[in-house]
Scaffold this motif. Structure first.
Motif, mmCIF file in Angstrom:
data_model
loop_
_atom_site.group_PDB
_atom_site.id
_atom_site.type_symbol
_atom_site.label_atom_id
_atom_site.label_comp_id
_atom_site.label_asym_id
_atom_site.label_seq_id
_atom_site.Cartn_x
_atom_site.Cartn_y
_atom_site.Cartn_z
ATOM 1 N N THR A 96 -11.246 0.409 -6.804
ATOM 2 C CA THR A 96 -11.054 -1.025 -6.993
ATOM 3 C C THR A 96 -10.268 -1.616 -5.829
ATOM 4 O O THR A 96 -9.539 -0.897 -5.113
ATOM 5 C CB THR A 96 -10.300 -1.318 -8.295
ATOM 6 O OG1 THR A 96 -8.963 -0.808 -8.184
ATOM 7 C CG2 THR A 96 -11.005 -0.689 -9.491
ATOM 8 N N LEU A 97 -10.401 -2.916 -5.645
ATOM 9 C CA LEU A 97 -9.674 -3.575 -4.564
ATOM 10 C C LEU A 97 -8.166 -3.492 -4.763
ATOM 11 O O LEU A 97 -7.412 -3.317 -3.800
ATOM 12 C CB LEU A 97 -10.113 -5.041 -4.462
ATOM 13 C CG LEU A 97 -11.415 -5.307 -3.702
ATOM 14 C CD1 LEU A 97 -11.827 -6.760 -3.872
ATOM 15 C CD2 LEU A 97 -11.268 -4.972 -2.227
ATOM 16 N N ASP A 98 -7.714 -3.647 -6.006
ATOM 17 C CA ASP A 98 -6.272 -3.567 -6.262
ATOM 18 C C ASP A 98 -5.726 -2.194 -5.914
ATOM 19 O O ASP A 98 -4.652 -2.068 -5.308
ATOM 20 C CB ASP A 98 -5.985 -3.901 -7.728
ATOM 21 C CG ASP A 98 -6.101 -5.381 -8.023
ATOM 22 O OD1 ASP A 98 -6.021 -6.174 -7.058
ATOM 23 O OD2 ASP A 98 -6.284 -5.752 -9.194
ATOM 24 N N ALA A 99 -6.461 -1.151 -6.304
ATOM 25 C CA ALA A 99 -6.018 0.212 -5.990
ATOM 26 C C ALA A 99 -6.044 0.449 -4.484
ATOM 27 O O ALA A 99 -5.137 1.089 -3.918
ATOM 28 C CB ALA A 99 -6.903 1.229 -6.707
ATOM 29 N N ALA A 100 -7.084 -0.073 -3.827
ATOM 30 C CA ALA A 100 -7.186 0.098 -2.378
ATOM 31 C C ALA A 100 -6.058 -0.631 -1.655
ATOM 32 O O ALA A 100 -5.465 -0.103 -0.705
ATOM 33 C CB ALA A 100 -8.539 -0.407 -1.904
ATOM 34 N N ARG A 101 -5.758 -1.841 -2.107
ATOM 35 C CA ARG A 101 -4.681 -2.596 -1.466
ATOM 36 C C ARG A 101 -3.352 -1.862 -1.589
ATOM 37 O O ARG A 101 -2.580 -1.790 -0.621
ATOM 38 C CB ARG A 101 -4.585 -3.983 -2.099
ATOM 39 C CG ARG A 101 -3.438 -4.825 -1.572
ATOM 40 C CD ARG A 101 -3.521 -6.261 -2.052
ATOM 41 N NE ARG A 101 -3.704 -6.368 -3.494
ATOM 42 C CZ ARG A 101 -3.901 -7.513 -4.113
ATOM 43 N NH1 ARG A 101 -3.960 -8.637 -3.421
ATOM 44 N NH2 ARG A 101 -4.050 -7.547 -5.428
ATOM 45 N N LEU A 102 -3.091 -1.312 -2.761
ATOM 46 C CA LEU A 102 -1.841 -0.576 -2.968
ATOM 47 C C LEU A 102 -1.780 0.657 -2.078
ATOM 48 O O LEU A 102 -0.749 0.946 -1.464
ATOM 49 C CB LEU A 102 -1.722 -0.181 -4.439
ATOM 50 C CG LEU A 102 -0.468 0.613 -4.822
ATOM 51 C CD1 LEU A 102 0.793 -0.196 -4.511
ATOM 52 C CD2 LEU A 102 -0.511 0.980 -6.309
ATOM 53 N N GLU A 103 -2.877 1.374 -1.982
ATOM 54 C CA GLU A 103 -2.886 2.595 -1.169
ATOM 55 C C GLU A 103 -2.670 2.285 0.303
ATOM 56 O O GLU A 103 -1.946 2.999 1.006
ATOM 57 C CB GLU A 103 -4.203 3.350 -1.362
ATOM 58 C CG GLU A 103 -4.245 4.678 -0.628
ATOM 59 C CD GLU A 103 -5.297 5.623 -1.164
ATOM 60 O OE1 GLU A 103 -5.615 6.594 -0.460
ATOM 61 O OE2 GLU A 103 -5.792 5.394 -2.286
ATOM 62 N N VAL A 104 -3.283 1.199 0.791
ATOM 63 C CA VAL A 104 -3.089 0.818 2.195
ATOM 64 C C VAL A 104 -1.657 0.364 2.427
ATOM 65 O O VAL A 104 -1.035 0.695 3.447
ATOM 66 C CB VAL A 104 -4.085 -0.288 2.592
ATOM 67 C CG1 VAL A 104 -3.783 -0.807 3.989
ATOM 68 C CG2 VAL A 104 -5.519 0.230 2.526
ATOM 69 N N ALA A 105 -1.092 -0.381 1.483
ATOM 70 C CA ALA A 105 0.261 -0.920 1.648
ATOM 71 C C ALA A 105 1.313 0.178 1.727
ATOM 72 O O ALA A 105 2.317 0.033 2.443
ATOM 73 C CB ALA A 105 0.579 -1.874 0.507
ATOM 74 N N VAL A 106 1.112 1.270 1.003
ATOM 75 C CA VAL A 106 2.115 2.346 0.994
ATOM 76 C C VAL A 106 1.826 3.409 2.044
ATOM 77 O O VAL A 106 2.574 4.382 2.167
ATOM 78 C CB VAL A 106 2.198 3.012 -0.402
ATOM 79 C CG1 VAL A 106 2.564 1.981 -1.463
ATOM 80 C CG2 VAL A 106 0.894 3.716 -0.758
ATOM 81 N N SER A 107 0.751 3.230 2.819
ATOM 82 C CA SER A 107 0.391 4.247 3.803
ATOM 83 C C SER A 107 1.296 4.241 5.024
ATOM 84 O O SER A 107 1.340 5.200 5.790
ATOM 85 C CB SER A 107 -1.063 4.053 4.251
ATOM 86 O OG SER A 107 -1.209 2.808 4.921
ATOM 87 N N SER A 108 2.001 3.124 5.245
ATOM 88 C CA SER A 108 2.906 3.001 6.387
ATOM 89 C C SER A 108 4.078 2.125 5.971
ATOM 90 O O SER A 108 3.889 1.128 5.262
ATOM 91 C CB SER A 108 2.165 2.381 7.579
ATOM 92 O OG SER A 108 3.022 2.249 8.688
ATOM 93 N N PRO A 109 5.319 2.462 6.385
ATOM 94 C CA PRO A 109 6.502 1.701 5.948
ATOM 95 C C PRO A 109 6.441 0.219 6.289
ATOM 96 O O PRO A 109 6.974 -0.615 5.552
ATOM 97 C CB PRO A 109 7.648 2.395 6.689
ATOM 98 C CG PRO A 109 7.140 3.758 7.004
ATOM 99 C CD PRO A 109 5.665 3.602 7.230
ATOM 100 N N SER A 110 5.805 -0.140 7.402
ATOM 101 C CA SER A 110 5.784 -1.539 7.830
ATOM 102 C C SER A 110 4.484 -2.245 7.470
ATOM 103 O O SER A 110 4.254 -3.373 7.914
ATOM 104 C CB SER A 110 5.989 -1.615 9.344
ATOM 105 O OG SER A 110 4.977 -0.885 10.025
ATOM 106 N N ALA A 111 3.627 -1.627 6.679
ATOM 107 C CA ALA A 111 2.299 -2.193 6.408
ATOM 108 C C ALA A 111 2.367 -3.385 5.459
ATOM 109 O O ALA A 111 3.158 -3.406 4.503
ATOM 110 C CB ALA A 111 1.383 -1.121 5.832
ATOM 111 N N VAL A 112 1.524 -4.393 5.741
ATOM 112 C CA VAL A 112 1.284 -5.516 4.841
ATOM 113 C C VAL A 112 -0.219 -5.554 4.608
ATOM 114 O O VAL A 112 -0.999 -5.642 5.565
ATOM 115 C CB VAL A 112 1.756 -6.856 5.453
ATOM 116 C CG1 VAL A 112 1.447 -8.004 4.503
ATOM 117 C CG2 VAL A 112 3.235 -6.805 5.778
#
Length: 469
Positions: free
Chosen positions: A155-171
């Motif tokens: 899902t998009l929500d799950a994907a957004r969360l995974e990308v956001a936590v993949s790097s400390p400075s990620a948005v």
């Protein structure tokens, strides 16, 4: 007694028929003779035109001949017929329900965009099934903006969360769509001369205002495609940059051409601009969808803002709107730190609509629309985020190919504030972007509730003092 009751009932039916438009009023009173049942029923059947009435007590559908064959002795009461048929009525006509209008997509399906991802994070996401479709370095953030396709089944929500936590400075966020803010067509379009005079309502200076009425530095514009061959733009210092992918269909030229000409159109053309000898850097961040709508992806909108900031613009006009997006919010915050003013249209979804962005971000000047009598445009957004009002109904500017036409919407109110800000910047070079914004608010004409209000913000833009030394 029964006969008396029947006479009253007949009068009631006659009154009902009048209400339904089947019979002309007869002026019946309690002392006058009432039309017979036979006449009323037959008249009602003859005037039915095959359609049924849904009112209580109305006659049935179909012609009188069809009802006679269906009911034996017919629906006309002749002293011993089917009196009850008069009151039964026909089965209710059912009309097919129209399907609700399809909801416009608010984002690119199956995509996430992100800022602040390093190469290691992008590689790890690739191992998880993400695909980097596009990436570009940004000067404002000192990092890359990346467009990612998400793994199948996620899902998009799950994907957004995974990308956001993949790097400390990620948005990370969805790749939202943004649209131009053009309103409905004026019901009674005004002529060229009368529309051109609309600007005098706020005291906008004429082309002979003198040297004091020039703009500071280049003005940035993010909009749809522009027709550079329009007579109003011939000879104008105009730089057009297209950001959308080469394979994407080019957006329409109507909106971008109108906004560009309103800001900087030739003074001797049929669509003279607000500024004389202005330099305009216009970024076409839009593309045409399959449904023939012009949309800008957040990915391209962020890149457009970053590009204009690198070109040293003093102000950026964004006559567009869409939903909140974390990458856009971060980007406009970084632009504000560069001392660049940002002006955005407040939107045309109506006074009860939710705030739209980027206008609702505090770093921007949110502009709503009024007419020449300072009445609010009926479809303009309202809310505590509104900063100032400007002319936005019947504004004369360039048509897409040649000549001009009146335009309406907050899209055409924003350029008035953009032009005013550019003039104030030129005459007050020592003031910061924040101070210029406050000056616009302080000099606005307060026409609503005292002070700042959700309809007009601080009031209607007052251009009378702009070009005075």
């Amino acid at each position: 007694m029964k006969r008396h009751l029947l006479r009253l009932t007949a009068a009631s039916i006659c009154g009902l028929a009048v209400a339904n438009g089947d019979l002309a009023p007869t002026g019946i009173t309690g002392s006058k003779t009432v039309k017979s049942f036979a006449f009323i029923a037959s008249a009602h059947a003859d005037d039915d035109d095959g359609g049924g009435d849904d009112d209580d007590g109305g006659g049935g559908g179909g012609s009188s001949s069809s009802r006679s064959s269906d009911r034996g002795s017919g629906s006309v009461w002749r002293g011993g017929g089917n009196l009850l048929d008069l009151f039964r009525g026909a089965p209710e006509k059912r009309t097919a329900r129209r399907p609700p209008p399809a909801r416009k997509p608010t984002h690119v399906p199956g995509e996430i965009i992100a800022l602040g991802l390093d190469d290691t994070a992008i590689q790890r996401l690739g191992e998880r099934g993400f695909t980097a479709r596009a990436r570009q370095s940004l000067g404002l953030s000192g990092s890359e903006i990346v467009k990612l396709s998400i793994p199948s089944g996620m899902t998009l929500d799950a994907a957004r969360l995974e990308v956001a936590v993949s790097s400390p400075s990620a948005v990370a966020d969805l790749n939202h769509y943004f649209e131009p803010n053009e309103g409905a067509t004026q019901p009674t379009p005004c002529g060229e001369g009368r529309c051109a005079l609309v600007r005098t309502a706020i005291g906008w200076p004429g082309p002979d205002a003198g040297k004091a009425c020039t703009a500071a530095g280049p003005i940035g514009l993010i909009d749809t495609a522009i027709n550079p061959d329009h007579p109003a733009l011939q000879g104008v210092d105009l730089d057009i940059i297209r950001l959308a992918a080469d394979e994407a269909p080019e957006s329409g030229r109507q909106h971008g051409t109108a906004v560009a000409a309103l800001i900087a159109g030739r003074q001797d053309s049929r669509a003279p601009g607000l500024l004389r000898d202005a330099r305009l850097i216009a970024v076409d961040a839009f593309q045409k969808t399959k449904g023939d709508a012009d949309v800008a992806e957040t990915y391209d909108l962020v890149r457009a803002i970053d590009l204009l900031a690198s070109r040293g613009v003093t102000v950026i006009n964004m006559s567009l709107s869409g939903p909140h997006n974390q990458l856009l919010e971060k980007t406009v915050g970084l632009v504000a730190k560069r001392n660049i003013l940002q002006v955005a249209a407040a939107g045309n979804d109506g006074p009860r609509a939710k705030p739209v962005y980027p206008a609702a971000y505090p770093e921007l000047i949110a502009v709503t629309a009024v007419d020449r009598n300072f009445r609010p445009y009926r479809r303009a957004a309202q809310g505590e985020h509104i900063d100032v009002a400007a002319l936005g109904t019947g504004v004369w500017t360039a048509a897409s190919v040649d000549g001009g036409r009146p335009r309406t919407g907050t899209s055409f109110a924003a350029p008035f504030v953009t032009a005013a800000v550019a003039i104030l910047r030129a005459s007050n070079p020592s003031l910061s972007a924040e101070e210029i914004g406050k000056l616009v608010a302080q000099t606005a004409e307060d026409v609503g509730a005292p002070g700042k209000d959700p309809v007009f913000g601080w009031g209607v833009l007052n251009a009378r003092e702009l070009c005075r030394s």
